[in-house]
Scaffold this active site. Structure first.
Site, PDB file in Angstrom:
ATOM      1  N   LYS A 103       0.943  -1.355   0.014  1.00 40.69           N
ATOM      2  CA  LYS A 103       0.034   0.000  -0.032  1.00 40.69           C
ATOM      3  C   LYS A 103       0.916   1.152   0.107  1.00 40.69           C
ATOM      4  CE  LYS A 103      -1.657   3.191   2.518  1.00 40.69           C
ATOM      5  NZ  LYS A 103      -1.924   4.350   1.375  1.00 40.69           N
TER       6      LYS A 103
ATOM      7  N   GLU B  18       9.611   2.483  10.676  1.00 45.99           N
ATOM      8  CA  GLU B  18      10.937   3.565  10.298  1.00 45.99           C
ATOM      9  C   GLU B  18      10.024   4.697  10.655  1.00 45.99           C
ATOM     10  OE1 GLU B  18      13.762   3.390  10.801  1.00 45.99           O
ATOM     11  OE2 GLU B  18      14.197   1.195  10.289  1.00 45.99           O
TER      12      GLU B  18
ATOM     13  N   CYS C 189      13.450  11.892   6.406  1.00 46.77           N
ATOM     14  CA  CYS C 189      13.474  11.637   7.793  1.00 46.77           C
ATOM     15  C   CYS C 189      14.921  11.648   8.010  1.00 46.77           C
ATOM     16  CB  CYS C 189      12.677  10.147   8.121  1.00 46.77           C
ATOM     17  SG  CYS C 189      13.681   8.658   7.106  1.00 46.77           S
TER      18      CYS C 189
HETATM   19  N1  NDP Z   1      10.179   8.951   8.654  1.00 42.74           N
HETATM   20  C1  NDP Z   1       9.702   9.212   7.523  1.00 42.74           C
HETATM   21  O1  NDP Z   1      10.230   8.578   6.642  1.00 42.74           O
HETATM   22  C2  NDP Z   1       8.370   9.920   7.236  1.00 42.74           C
HETATM   23  C3  NDP Z   1       8.023  10.699   8.323  1.00 42.74           C
HETATM   24  N2  NDP Z   1       6.759  11.289   7.737  1.00 42.74           N
HETATM   25  C4  NDP Z   1       6.302  12.267   9.020  1.00 42.74           C
HETATM   26  O2  NDP Z   1       4.743  12.033   8.833  1.00 42.74           O
HETATM   27  C5  NDP Z   1       4.134  13.050   8.641  1.00 42.74           C
HETATM   28  C6  NDP Z   1       2.885  13.011   7.860  1.00 42.74           C
HETATM   29  O3  NDP Z   1       2.922  12.399   6.909  1.00 42.74           O
HETATM   30  P1  NDP Z   1       2.151  11.203   6.124  1.00 42.74           P
HETATM   31  O4  NDP Z   1       2.525  10.469   4.652  1.00 42.74           O
HETATM   32  O5  NDP Z   1       0.843  11.544   6.050  1.00 42.74           O
HETATM   33  O6  NDP Z   1       2.477   9.903   7.252  1.00 42.74           O
HETATM   34  P2  NDP Z   1       1.720   8.827   7.908  1.00 42.74           P
HETATM   35  O7  NDP Z   1       2.069   8.269   8.762  1.00 42.74           O
HETATM   36  O8  NDP Z   1       0.174   9.387   7.889  1.00 42.74           O
HETATM   37  O9  NDP Z   1       1.420   7.839   6.462  1.00 42.74           O
HETATM   38  C7  NDP Z   1       2.533   6.680   6.083  1.00 42.74           C
HETATM   39  C8  NDP Z   1       1.608   5.977   5.499  1.00 42.74           C
HETATM   40  O10 NDP Z   1       0.847   5.134   6.373  1.00 42.74           O
HETATM   41  C9  NDP Z   1      -0.547   4.978   5.933  1.00 42.74           C
HETATM   42  N3  NDP Z   1      -1.483   5.361   6.997  1.00 42.74           N
HETATM   43  C10 NDP Z   1      -2.041   6.328   7.466  1.00 42.74           C
HETATM   44  N4  NDP Z   1      -3.041   6.130   8.416  1.00 42.74           N
HETATM   45  C11 NDP Z   1      -2.942   4.844   8.557  1.00 42.74           C
HETATM   46  C12 NDP Z   1      -3.569   3.956   9.292  1.00 42.74           C
HETATM   47  N5  NDP Z   1      -4.656   3.875  10.147  1.00 42.74           N
HETATM   48  N6  NDP Z   1      -3.289   2.286   9.284  1.00 42.74           N
HETATM   49  C13 NDP Z   1      -2.408   2.120   8.344  1.00 42.74           C
HETATM   50  N7  NDP Z   1      -1.738   2.836   7.523  1.00 42.74           N
HETATM   51  C14 NDP Z   1      -2.066   4.158   7.552  1.00 42.74           C
HETATM   52  C15 NDP Z   1      -0.507   6.306   4.888  1.00 42.74           C
HETATM   53  O11 NDP Z   1      -1.706   6.308   4.047  1.00 42.74           O
HETATM   54  P3  NDP Z   1      -1.985   7.618   3.184  1.00 42.74           P
HETATM   55  O12 NDP Z   1      -0.892   8.540   3.328  1.00 42.74           O
HETATM   56  O13 NDP Z   1      -2.120   7.071   1.805  1.00 42.74           O
HETATM   57  O14 NDP Z   1      -3.208   7.869   3.752  1.00 42.74           O
HETATM   58  C16 NDP Z   1       1.101   6.223   4.389  1.00 42.74           C
HETATM   59  O15 NDP Z   1       0.883   5.063   3.215  1.00 42.74           O
HETATM   60  C17 NDP Z   1       5.180  13.959   8.002  1.00 42.74           C
HETATM   61  O16 NDP Z   1       4.705  15.383   8.132  1.00 42.74           O
HETATM   62  C18 NDP Z   1       6.428  13.453   8.587  1.00 42.74           C
HETATM   63  O17 NDP Z   1       6.449  14.455   9.800  1.00 42.74           O
HETATM   64  C19 NDP Z   1       6.176  11.075   6.826  1.00 42.74           C
HETATM   65  C20 NDP Z   1       6.798  10.265   5.584  1.00 42.74           C
HETATM   66  C21 NDP Z   1       7.890   9.690   5.863  1.00 42.74           C
HETATM   67  O1  AKG Z   2      18.574   9.901   3.448  1.00 47.05           O
HETATM   68  C1  AKG Z   2      18.093   8.815   2.706  1.00 47.05           C
HETATM   69  O2  AKG Z   2      18.851   8.468   1.866  1.00 47.05           O
HETATM   70  C2  AKG Z   2      16.950   8.026   2.977  1.00 47.05           C
HETATM   71  C3  AKG Z   2      15.693   9.061   3.660  1.00 47.05           C
HETATM   72  C4  AKG Z   2      14.631   8.299   3.941  1.00 47.05           C
HETATM   73  O3  AKG Z   2      14.615   7.026   3.838  1.00 47.05           O
HETATM   74  C5  AKG Z   2      13.414   9.135   4.395  1.00 47.05           C
HETATM   75  O4  AKG Z   2      13.512  10.114   4.397  1.00 47.05           O
HETATM   76  O5  AKG Z   2      12.142   8.411   4.662  1.00 47.05           O
END
Ligand code: NDP
Ligand code: AKG
Length: 479
Positions: free
Chosen positions: A170, A245, A279
């Site tokens: 997903k 992660e 991240c």
């Molecule tokens: N550490 C990292 O790599 C990341 C951190 N973030 C952080 O998260 C914040 C929000 O970003 P966002 O992408 O919305 O992060 P989310 O944690 O909401 O999303 C990550 C994934 O989880 C899915 N998801 C959301 N709710 C559920 C649920 N109840 N059960 C299972 N899966 C779920 C999302 O679906 P969908 O989005 O399709 O609804 C997406 O595929 C950012 O502002 C940032 O701070 C975000 C991205 C990466």
């Molecule tokens: O810094 C990278 O190469 C990976 C970063 C990453 O995986 C993320 O931001 O979710």
């Protein structure tokens, strides 16, 4: 309409959504299917039926498919990079680089399929042989975020398949295009029906249905801490395996003895490139007194040369923020920083249009100075091009500030001192530590992950990916 892949067939969704270009919101990339809970159940049923036979395929069969997928991704890097930049907003060179990373990940895990082995161990009992081997988990659910639309799916799907699991994937709702292209490539590379299923749509519907289904033996998740907690609770509730992660508030230390140019390049790269939406971004830069003012002046000078604009336009350094919601979050934190008493030393203005007049989610990278450890901008993940500078009296204080965070993903230091670099590598409380390198932009063949609130469970990537995607069996034979 881009359909979903369920049991080897392309299937229309229960509904659909538009994939919009954040560099120009008038540009619709396509209409993508969205699953409902019934379709997710169909995908899980297909994966459950396919898993036993896939788990018994030979290493050569798995190698051939993963290697072919890697070759196609690498050959199509320009086109896939263009799609990625268009749907996510990172610059074209960054997007092409991410696609190449994905291709190389498939090549690496193709090799891992061949390198699987076990141990023969002497028993403590006479005449008994002991073998320790790894077996697939069965069905794994992979939930990915929007900020790396092809690399993160690749580093979950490739090891899952290499180690013999069937997959329900997903992607984030914001970036279905790269996920669809990846599923199409793997499908055509010859995966048997049901081994890889793509279900698109909202996390609260599609993701949640995967979390709640007892036929899914493991969940690998990347995203926010809030959703990560939800994944953990659901998996613990039904005793499924999971790995998370999540966020980072990664420190980058600049010591008095640093090469100023190296320090500025690392800080600007890891704070602002990819629009700060990594991240591993260093959103906290901790600078010792002797170099502080020169460093800040040089960063501001470098920031003046950064071009914010259309992700696909040559010369753009910083693309748009991914969407309106993330832009509002970034701007909200800039206001919080100002209200907390930090100095907004440069940037921070939103722009509704780029230089060509196209509407998008543009934000001038922001640098805060005079910040203190307790400020929210130093404690909470912004996930945008917003960096705050803290002053330290020396290395020991800088290290203490670096470790003063609920997160522990990446950390970095700019120094020419072997003593401090060595000490930092040992004492930084983070899963990844960089010396004279940006905290973001990691290799594809070594472990990736962190500590504290950043990660939970076994590491991703490299040989260590086997820890999550397999389960160990110990066999005793009386000879
Ligand atoms: N550490 C990292 O790599 C990341 C951190 N973030 C952080 O998260 C914040 C929000 O970003 P966002 O992408 O919305 O992060 P989310 O944690 O909401 O999303 C990550 C994934 O989880 C899915 N998801 C959301 N709710 C559920 C649920 N109840 N059960 C299972 N899966 C779920 C999302 O679906 P969908 O989005 O399709 O609804 C997406 O595929 C950012 O502002 C940032 O701070 C975000 C991205 C990466
Ligand atoms: O810094 C990278 O190469 C990976 C970063 C990453 O995986 C993320 O931001 O979710």
């Amino acid at each position: 309409m881009f359909k979903q892949l369920i049991n080897g067939e392309w299937v229309a969704g229960a509904s659909s959504s538009r994939n919009i270009n954040p560099s120009d919101t008038r540009d619709v990339i396509g209409e993508y299917a969205q699953a409902d809970a019934v379709q997710v159940a169909d995908a899980i049923a297909a994966a459950s039926a396919a898993a036993p036979a896939w788990g018994l395929t030979t290493p050569q069969q798995r190698f051939d498919i993963l290697d072919a997928a890697g070759s196609e991704i690498l050959a199509r890097r320009a086109e896939l990079g263009e799609l990625l930049a268009r749907e996510e907003g990172k610059t074209l060179p960054e997007a092409v680089g991410e696609v190449m990373r994905a291709g190389n990940i498939f090549k690496f895990f193709a090799g891992e399929a061949l390198r699987q082995g076990g141990e023969a161990v002497a028993s403590v009992r006479p005449g008994v042989g002991v073998e320790v081997t790894r077996e697939p988990l069965g069905v794994v659910g992979l939930i990915t975020p929007w900020n790396f639309p092809i690399a993160i799916p690749a580093w979950k799907i490739a090891p899952a398949l290499a180690h013999g699991n069937a997959v329900v994937f997903k992607p984030a709702e914001l970036v279905p295009g790269s996920a669809w292209a990846l599923a199409d490539i793997l499908h055509r590379a010859g995966l048997p029906r049901g081994v890889l299923n793509l279900v698109m749509g909202r996390g609260a519907v599609v993701g949640q249905a995967m979390l709640d289904d007892a036929r899914v033996h493991g969940i690998s998740f990347t995203g926010s801490v809030t959703t990560g907690r939800r994944v953990a609770e659901a998996c613990v509730g039904r005793l499924a395996k999971f790995q998370l992660e999540m966020g980072g508030k990664n420190p980058f230390i600049v010591l008095d003895d640093a090469d100023l140019d190296v320090a500025v390049t690392c800080a600007v790269n890891s704070g602002f490139f990819s629009t700060g939406q990594r991240c591993t971004a260093s959103s906290r830069v901790i600078v010792t007194d002797g170099i502080h003012d020169r460093f800040v002046a040089a960063v501001i000078e470098r920031m003046r040369s950064l071009k914010v604009g259309d992700a696909r336009k040559a010369g753009t350094d910083i693309g748009p923020v991914v969407d309106e919601r993330q832009l509002a979050q970034d701007l909200g934190y800039i206001e919080i920083g100002k209200a907390e008493g930090a100095t907004l030393a440069a940037g921070g203005e939103a722009m509704a249009h780029n230089a060509d007049g196209a509407p998008g989610f543009y934000l001038q990278p922001a640098l805060f100075t005079d910040t203190t450890p307790a400020m929210r901008i130093n404690r909470e993940e912004v996930f945008g091009p917003v960096v705050s500078v803290q002053r330290a009296r020396g290395y020991e204080e800088a290290l203490a500030l670096a470790n003063d965070t609920p997160f522990g993903l990446a950390s970095g230091i700019a120094t020419t001192s072997l003593k401090h670099a060595t000490h930092f590598k040992r004492h930084a409380q983070a899963g990844m530590t960089m010396v004279n390198l940006p905290t973001a932009g990691v290799d594809y063949h070594v472990p990736f992950g962190g500590r504290k609130a950043s990660s939970y469970g076994p590491r991703e990537q490299g040989r260590h990916a086997a820890e999550f995607f397999t389960t160990i069996k110990t066999c005793y034979t009386q000879g």
